[in-house]
Design a protein around this motif. Sequence first.
Motif, PDB file in Angstrom:
ATOM      1  N   ILE A 295     -65.740 -10.629 -46.942  1.00  0.00           N
ATOM      2  CA  ILE A 295     -65.863 -11.933 -46.286  1.00  0.00           C
ATOM      3  C   ILE A 295     -65.278 -11.815 -44.879  1.00  0.00           C
ATOM      4  O   ILE A 295     -64.093 -12.084 -44.654  1.00  0.00           O
ATOM      5  CB  ILE A 295     -65.131 -13.036 -47.090  1.00  0.00           C
ATOM      6  CG1 ILE A 295     -65.648 -13.077 -48.535  1.00  0.00           C
ATOM      7  CG2 ILE A 295     -65.316 -14.395 -46.424  1.00  0.00           C
ATOM      8  CD1 ILE A 295     -64.889 -14.001 -49.445  1.00  0.00           C
ATOM      9  N   PRO A 296     -66.087 -11.372 -43.908  1.00  0.00           N
ATOM     10  CA  PRO A 296     -65.566 -11.171 -42.551  1.00  0.00           C
ATOM     11  C   PRO A 296     -65.389 -12.493 -41.792  1.00  0.00           C
ATOM     12  O   PRO A 296     -66.345 -13.069 -41.312  1.00  0.00           O
ATOM     13  CB  PRO A 296     -66.637 -10.283 -41.892  1.00  0.00           C
ATOM     14  CG  PRO A 296     -67.905 -10.588 -42.630  1.00  0.00           C
ATOM     15  CD  PRO A 296     -67.511 -10.986 -44.018  1.00  0.00           C
ATOM     16  N   LEU A 297     -64.147 -12.953 -41.728  1.00  0.00           N
ATOM     17  CA  LEU A 297     -63.805 -14.175 -41.000  1.00  0.00           C
ATOM     18  C   LEU A 297     -62.560 -13.918 -40.148  1.00  0.00           C
ATOM     19  O   LEU A 297     -61.641 -13.217 -40.578  1.00  0.00           O
ATOM     20  CB  LEU A 297     -63.513 -15.323 -41.971  1.00  0.00           C
ATOM     21  CG  LEU A 297     -64.683 -15.984 -42.705  1.00  0.00           C
ATOM     22  CD1 LEU A 297     -64.160 -16.950 -43.751  1.00  0.00           C
ATOM     23  CD2 LEU A 297     -65.606 -16.696 -41.731  1.00  0.00           C
ATOM     24  N   ALA A 298     -62.517 -14.532 -38.970  1.00  0.00           N
ATOM     25  CA  ALA A 298     -61.361 -14.351 -38.084  1.00  0.00           C
ATOM     26  C   ALA A 298     -60.066 -14.802 -38.753  1.00  0.00           C
ATOM     27  O   ALA A 298     -59.010 -14.188 -38.567  1.00  0.00           O
ATOM     28  CB  ALA A 298     -61.578 -15.129 -36.784  1.00  0.00           C
ATOM     29  N   THR A 299     -60.136 -15.878 -39.546  1.00  0.00           N
ATOM     30  CA  THR A 299     -58.926 -16.385 -40.219  1.00  0.00           C
ATOM     31  C   THR A 299     -58.358 -15.335 -41.175  1.00  0.00           C
ATOM     32  O   THR A 299     -57.143 -15.096 -41.193  1.00  0.00           O
ATOM     33  CB  THR A 299     -59.258 -17.670 -40.995  1.00  0.00           C
ATOM     34  OG1 THR A 299     -60.469 -17.470 -41.724  1.00  0.00           O
ATOM     35  CG2 THR A 299     -59.424 -18.845 -40.060  1.00  0.00           C
ATOM     36  N   ASN A 300     -59.231 -14.713 -41.969  1.00  0.00           N
ATOM     37  CA  ASN A 300     -58.784 -13.645 -42.870  1.00  0.00           C
ATOM     38  C   ASN A 300     -58.161 -12.511 -42.076  1.00  0.00           C
ATOM     39  O   ASN A 300     -57.127 -11.952 -42.449  1.00  0.00           O
ATOM     40  CB  ASN A 300     -59.956 -13.100 -43.691  1.00  0.00           C
ATOM     41  CG  ASN A 300     -60.479 -14.091 -44.720  1.00  0.00           C
ATOM     42  OD1 ASN A 300     -59.748 -14.989 -45.140  1.00  0.00           O
ATOM     43  ND2 ASN A 300     -61.723 -13.942 -45.112  1.00  0.00           N
ATOM     44  N   ALA A 301     -58.805 -12.153 -40.956  1.00  0.00           N
ATOM     45  CA  ALA A 301     -58.364 -11.008 -40.154  1.00  0.00           C
ATOM     46  C   ALA A 301     -56.965 -11.220 -39.597  1.00  0.00           C
ATOM     47  O   ALA A 301     -56.110 -10.330 -39.668  1.00  0.00           O
ATOM     48  CB  ALA A 301     -59.357 -10.755 -39.023  1.00  0.00           C
ATOM     49  N   VAL A 302     -56.707 -12.390 -39.039  1.00  0.00           N
ATOM     50  CA  VAL A 302     -55.396 -12.668 -38.441  1.00  0.00           C
ATOM     51  C   VAL A 302     -54.306 -12.655 -39.509  1.00  0.00           C
ATOM     52  O   VAL A 302     -53.223 -12.094 -39.309  1.00  0.00           O
ATOM     53  CB  VAL A 302     -55.424 -14.021 -37.687  1.00  0.00           C
ATOM     54  CG1 VAL A 302     -54.032 -14.417 -37.244  1.00  0.00           C
ATOM     55  CG2 VAL A 302     -56.345 -13.933 -36.472  1.00  0.00           C
ATOM     56  N   ARG A 303     -54.583 -13.260 -40.650  1.00  0.00           N
ATOM     57  CA  ARG A 303     -53.598 -13.259 -41.750  1.00  0.00           C
ATOM     58  C   ARG A 303     -53.303 -11.835 -42.210  1.00  0.00           C
ATOM     59  O   ARG A 303     -52.151 -11.445 -42.401  1.00  0.00           O
ATOM     60  CB  ARG A 303     -54.122 -14.086 -42.932  1.00  0.00           C
ATOM     61  CG  ARG A 303     -53.879 -15.570 -42.810  1.00  0.00           C
ATOM     62  CD  ARG A 303     -54.118 -16.274 -44.149  1.00  0.00           C
ATOM     63  NE  ARG A 303     -55.499 -16.167 -44.595  1.00  0.00           N
ATOM     64  CZ  ARG A 303     -56.459 -17.020 -44.260  1.00  0.00           C
ATOM     65  NH1 ARG A 303     -56.195 -18.028 -43.455  1.00  0.00           N
ATOM     66  NH2 ARG A 303     -57.685 -16.868 -44.719  1.00  0.00           N
TER      67      ARG A 303
END
Length: 443
Positions: A295-303
């Motif tokens: 699930i490529p999402l910026a929110t996941n990435a930053v966390r």
Amino acid sequence: MKVAVIGCTHAGTAAIVNTAKLYKDAEITVYERNDNISFLSCGIALYVGGVVKDVQGLFYSSPEKLKELGAVTKMRHDVIDVDLDRKILKVRNLETDEIFEDDFDKLIITTGSWPIVPKFEGIELENIVLAKNFYHSNTIIDKAKDAENIVVVGAGYIGVELVEAFETNGKNVTLIDTQDRILSKYLDKEFTDIAEEELKKRGIKLALSQSVVKFEGENGKVKKVITDKGEYTADLVILCIGFRPNTDLFKGKLNMLPNGAIIVDEYMRTSKEDVFAAGDSCAVFYNPIKKHEYIPLATNAVRMGTLAARNLVKPTTKYLGTQGTSGIKIYDLHIAATGLNEGLANYYGIEYDTVLIEDSYRPEFMPTHEKALLKVVYEKQTRRIIGAQILSKVDLTQMMNTASVCVQNDMTIEELAFVDFFFQPHFNKPWNLLNIAALNAIG
């Protein structure tokens, strides 16, 4: 402690900033292929549409800022090989072509994702572009100036946002997708019907349930998109078909999903000691199905980037997993979703029930009281909430952040019915819409 970071967008930047703050003795070296870092690709449509005037606002860090933290950022450097046992990287300087080696004590992989580009006939024609990074956004803006007919392939968030931006700029726009609905990964038909109507009302042509077969051109430039059901005139084509993990460098060296997404544990550790990974290069623990998923999402990435740093020396902070919560604004429609919709629940083989309500978001005695469409999806046997969606002309999207917490904590539909939400006539009714949906579900 020598820390090497490969790649520097959302996850990479978060990992570097937090590593520098937490470990004052760390020697941090960052390797990045591009000559810019930390570009918010989710802002491309806003930039293209002219909502964001200064593109610099879409960069939230820079090599200079990272240098101030003590990190050495090697731009235009490509890591071409990794020996995870000996802890050695082989790196090419893309400016000089020099190849050298560097060692590390800890490695953080934040190589991100790259757009999926099928090998269509005619793909090499000019004016067929991607929508991922800073250069793509500039290319799109530049080429769109002289383009009258623009075709966007892929009706996910980026594709839908782009067609709105192009239409607002007075272009003839066609949106092509293999699915029979736009945004089908995120929303059920009750919601996509309304969104599609909004696009059609503005003259955007929807070419759904169609697959691109090839591109045709004149003088080396694209002129037509040919699908299995028709053909569409195009001066410019934007491919937004989806993303794949950028992890070829680690194939056979780390545990991955079949699509190449690196599997990490709750502390962002890979299958190799002292090797961490975060962001779009990884699989994430998807709470609605209790399994790893891509699930490529910026929110996941930053966390995940933040957690990789926090857990670098010893495991301290667990990742809580994700619900894939996301939102989009289409003209006057505010839309958001979390967890599973009906399509995804069917895909994962989960037996579910749903409740759908349409109600005014605040009391009818108020001067305005727009309607909202809200749906909650819950598992049949356990009654736990596994997803929700909302659509309204008033911005009620934060409700999906609340629903996200419900999914994360395995809350049941009965519990949601009686959760304590405040009441104030300016904002809502005595029973919040989430309460109302759950009350309807339990009868």
